[in-house]
Design a protein around this motif. Structure first.
Motif, PDB file in Angstrom:
ATOM      1  N   VAL A  36       0.862  -1.175   0.000  1.00  0.00           N
ATOM      2  CA  VAL A  36       0.000   0.000   0.000  1.00  0.00           C
ATOM      3  C   VAL A  36       0.900   1.227   0.000  1.00  0.00           C
ATOM      4  O   VAL A  36       1.862   1.302   0.762  1.00  0.00           O
ATOM      5  CB  VAL A  36      -0.945   0.025   1.226  1.00  0.00           C
ATOM      6  N   GLU A  37       0.568   2.170  -0.858  1.00  0.00           N
ATOM      7  CA  GLU A  37       1.308   3.422  -0.919  1.00  0.00           C
ATOM      8  C   GLU A  37       0.356   4.558  -0.585  1.00  0.00           C
ATOM      9  O   GLU A  37      -0.753   4.617  -1.101  1.00  0.00           O
ATOM     10  CB  GLU A  37       1.890   3.624  -2.317  1.00  0.00           C
ATOM     11  N   ILE A  38       0.794   5.448   0.300  1.00  0.00           N
ATOM     12  CA  ILE A  38       0.025   6.635   0.648  1.00  0.00           C
ATOM     13  C   ILE A  38       0.681   7.811  -0.064  1.00  0.00           C
ATOM     14  O   ILE A  38       1.885   8.025   0.073  1.00  0.00           O
ATOM     15  CB  ILE A  38       0.003   6.872   2.166  1.00  0.00           C
ATOM     16  N   VAL A  39      -0.117   8.564  -0.829  1.00  0.00           N
ATOM     17  CA  VAL A  39       0.399   9.701  -1.591  1.00  0.00           C
ATOM     18  C   VAL A  39      -0.376  10.944  -1.181  1.00  0.00           C
ATOM     19  O   VAL A  39      -1.608  10.927  -1.131  1.00  0.00           O
ATOM     20  CB  VAL A  39       0.246   9.462  -3.115  1.00  0.00           C
ATOM     21  N   GLU A  40       0.366  12.018  -0.899  1.00  0.00           N
ATOM     22  CA  GLU A  40      -0.264  13.292  -0.542  1.00  0.00           C
ATOM     23  C   GLU A  40       0.593  14.401  -1.116  1.00  0.00           C
ATOM     24  O   GLU A  40       1.782  14.501  -0.793  1.00  0.00           O
ATOM     25  CB  GLU A  40      -0.374  13.423   0.986  1.00  0.00           C
ATOM     26  N   ASP A  41       0.022  15.164  -1.998  1.00  0.00           N
ATOM     27  CA  ASP A  41       0.679  16.338  -2.564  1.00  0.00           C
ATOM     28  C   ASP A  41       2.076  16.029  -3.093  1.00  0.00           C
ATOM     29  O   ASP A  41       3.038  16.721  -2.799  1.00  0.00           O
ATOM     30  CB  ASP A  41       0.724  17.456  -1.517  1.00  0.00           C
ATOM     31  N   GLY A  42       2.175  14.946  -3.865  1.00  0.00           N
ATOM     32  CA  GLY A  42       3.438  14.587  -4.477  1.00  0.00           C
ATOM     33  C   GLY A  42       4.405  13.845  -3.581  1.00  0.00           C
ATOM     34  O   GLY A  42       5.469  13.420  -4.020  1.00  0.00           O
ATOM     35  N   ARG A  43       4.078  13.673  -2.318  1.00  0.00           N
ATOM     36  CA  ARG A  43       4.916  12.923  -1.389  1.00  0.00           C
ATOM     37  C   ARG A  43       4.277  11.566  -1.169  1.00  0.00           C
ATOM     38  O   ARG A  43       3.065  11.447  -1.124  1.00  0.00           O
ATOM     39  CB  ARG A  43       5.033  13.676  -0.059  1.00  0.00           C
ATOM     40  N   SER A  44       5.113  10.522  -1.022  1.00  0.00           N
ATOM     41  CA  SER A  44       4.538   9.195  -0.836  1.00  0.00           C
ATOM     42  C   SER A  44       5.224   8.437   0.288  1.00  0.00           C
ATOM     43  O   SER A  44       6.354   8.739   0.667  1.00  0.00           O
ATOM     44  CB  SER A  44       4.603   8.387  -2.136  1.00  0.00           C
ATOM     45  N   LEU A  45       4.502   7.452   0.791  1.00  0.00           N
ATOM     46  CA  LEU A  45       4.961   6.594   1.867  1.00  0.00           C
ATOM     47  C   LEU A  45       4.510   5.186   1.535  1.00  0.00           C
ATOM     48  O   LEU A  45       3.313   4.939   1.387  1.00  0.00           O
ATOM     49  CB  LEU A  45       4.345   7.060   3.200  1.00  0.00           C
ATOM     50  N   ALA A  96       6.666   9.853  11.219  1.00  0.00           N
ATOM     51  CA  ALA A  96       7.136  11.140  11.751  1.00  0.00           C
ATOM     52  C   ALA A  96       7.605  12.041  10.616  1.00  0.00           C
ATOM     53  O   ALA A  96       7.277  13.231  10.584  1.00  0.00           O
ATOM     54  CB  ALA A  96       8.257  10.915  12.766  1.00  0.00           C
ATOM     55  N   ASP A  97       8.356  11.475   9.659  1.00  0.00           N
ATOM     56  CA  ASP A  97       8.825  12.258   8.514  1.00  0.00           C
ATOM     57  C   ASP A  97       7.649  12.736   7.672  1.00  0.00           C
ATOM     58  O   ASP A  97       7.598  13.897   7.255  1.00  0.00           O
ATOM     59  CB  ASP A  97       9.780  11.426   7.665  1.00  0.00           C
ATOM     60  N   PHE A  98       6.696  11.852   7.425  1.00  0.00           N
ATOM     61  CA  PHE A  98       5.516  12.210   6.629  1.00  0.00           C
ATOM     62  C   PHE A  98       4.746  13.335   7.313  1.00  0.00           C
ATOM     63  O   PHE A  98       4.346  14.304   6.674  1.00  0.00           O
ATOM     64  CB  PHE A  98       4.642  10.970   6.443  1.00  0.00           C
ATOM     65  N   ARG A  99       4.576  13.239   8.627  1.00  0.00           N
ATOM     66  CA  ARG A  99       3.844  14.275   9.363  1.00  0.00           C
ATOM     67  C   ARG A  99       4.593  15.604   9.355  1.00  0.00           C
ATOM     68  O   ARG A  99       3.986  16.664   9.240  1.00  0.00           O
ATOM     69  CB  ARG A  99       3.566  13.824  10.790  1.00  0.00           C
ATOM     70  N   ARG A 100       5.934  15.564   9.472  1.00  0.00           N
ATOM     71  CA  ARG A 100       6.723  16.799   9.401  1.00  0.00           C
ATOM     72  C   ARG A 100       6.521  17.476   8.048  1.00  0.00           C
ATOM     73  O   ARG A 100       6.312  18.680   7.980  1.00  0.00           O
ATOM     74  CB  ARG A 100       8.214  16.510   9.614  1.00  0.00           C
ATOM     75  N   ARG A 101       6.594  16.676   6.975  1.00  0.00           N
ATOM     76  CA  ARG A 101       6.413  17.252   5.640  1.00  0.00           C
ATOM     77  C   ARG A 101       4.997  17.780   5.481  1.00  0.00           C
ATOM     78  O   ARG A 101       4.772  18.820   4.866  1.00  0.00           O
ATOM     79  CB  ARG A 101       6.717  16.205   4.559  1.00  0.00           C
ATOM     80  N   TRP A 102       4.009  17.070   6.035  1.00  0.00           N
ATOM     81  CA  TRP A 102       2.612  17.486   5.974  1.00  0.00           C
ATOM     82  C   TRP A 102       2.451  18.822   6.694  1.00  0.00           C
ATOM     83  O   TRP A 102       1.839  19.750   6.180  1.00  0.00           O
ATOM     84  CB  TRP A 102       1.762  16.413   6.620  1.00  0.00           C
ATOM     85  N   SER A 103       3.040  18.922   7.898  1.00  0.00           N
ATOM     86  CA  SER A 103       2.943  20.165   8.673  1.00  0.00           C
ATOM     87  C   SER A 103       3.643  21.310   7.964  1.00  0.00           C
ATOM     88  O   SER A 103       3.146  22.430   7.933  1.00  0.00           O
ATOM     89  CB  SER A 103       3.563  19.973  10.057  1.00  0.00           C
ATOM     90  N   ALA A 104       4.812  21.038   7.388  1.00  0.00           N
ATOM     91  CA  ALA A 104       5.557  22.078   6.667  1.00  0.00           C
ATOM     92  C   ALA A 104       4.752  22.580   5.476  1.00  0.00           C
ATOM     93  O   ALA A 104       4.703  23.778   5.207  1.00  0.00           O
ATOM     94  CB  ALA A 104       6.912  21.545   6.218  1.00  0.00           C
ATOM     95  N   ALA A 105       4.101  21.660   4.756  1.00  0.00           N
ATOM     96  CA  ALA A 105       3.286  22.059   3.603  1.00  0.00           C
ATOM     97  C   ALA A 105       2.115  22.920   4.063  1.00  0.00           C
ATOM     98  O   ALA A 105       1.781  23.922   3.427  1.00  0.00           O
ATOM     99  CB  ALA A 105       2.786  20.832   2.855  1.00  0.00           C
ATOM    100  N   ALA A 106       1.492  22.547   5.182  1.00  0.00           N
ATOM    101  CA  ALA A 106       0.362  23.326   5.700  1.00  0.00           C
ATOM    102  C   ALA A 106       0.826  24.709   6.155  1.00  0.00           C
ATOM    103  O   ALA A 106       0.158  25.708   5.906  1.00  0.00           O
ATOM    104  CB  ALA A 106      -0.311  22.578   6.849  1.00  0.00           C
ATOM    105  N   ASP A 107       2.005  24.770   6.802  1.00  0.00           N
ATOM    106  CA  ASP A 107       2.546  26.062   7.235  1.00  0.00           C
ATOM    107  C   ASP A 107       2.838  26.944   6.033  1.00  0.00           C
ATOM    108  O   ASP A 107       2.566  28.137   6.043  1.00  0.00           O
ATOM    109  CB  ASP A 107       3.825  25.875   8.050  1.00  0.00           C
TER     110      ASP A 107
END
Length: 136
Positions: A91-100, A115-126
């Motif tokens: 399973v791959e999770i993709v959000e705004d060009g980033r994937s996990l 943790a890395d995915f959430r940091r990138r998510w927070s940075a994108a939201a900021d």
């Protein structure tokens, strides 16, 4: 932070057929809806995670999942558990060009990637907020 949409792409293995992917997609969708996400729907051909350019055909093995960042960790853990139940599932999770990729991870690897995915998510939201655009 408000709700976000992520794309969840399911691969059921090289020996599987389309019916197995459909069953797997339906099963994972039910589990996601039970896990506290705000929504989980089938991805339409040509659609992105923000809902743009939806076509008529459904993409087999792909879901758009709406969730709050607070439930991301539990959702990823549930997806990891689901994918481990059958050989060949990934399973791959993709959000705004980033994937996990959420398959075959140790608990420590899973925590680090989340943790890395959430940091990138927070940075994108900021970044969206500082641009004057409202976060989705």
């Amino acid at each position: 932070m408000s709700r976000r949409d992520i794309c969840v792409v399911i691969r059921t293995g090289v020996d599987s057929d389309e019916q197995e992917r459909v069953r797997g997609t339906q099963q994972l969708r039910r589990l996601l809806l039970q896990s506290g996400v705000e929504g989980a729907r089938l991805l339409r051909n040509g659609e992105t995670s923000d809902g743009a350019k939806a076509g008529d055909a459904v993409v087999v093995g792909a879901l758009i999942v709406s969730l709050a960042p607070a439930v991301l960790t539990s959702v990823v853990a549930m997806i990891q558990s689901w994918s481990a139940r059958a050989a060949g599932r990934t399973v791959e999770i993709v959000e705004d060009g980033r994937s996990l990729l959420v398959s075959g991870l140790s608990e420590e690897q899973q925590r680090e990637l989340i943790a890395d995915f959430r940091r990138r998510w927070s940075a994108a939201a900021d970044e969206e907020t500082s641009d004057g655009r409202a976060p989705t």
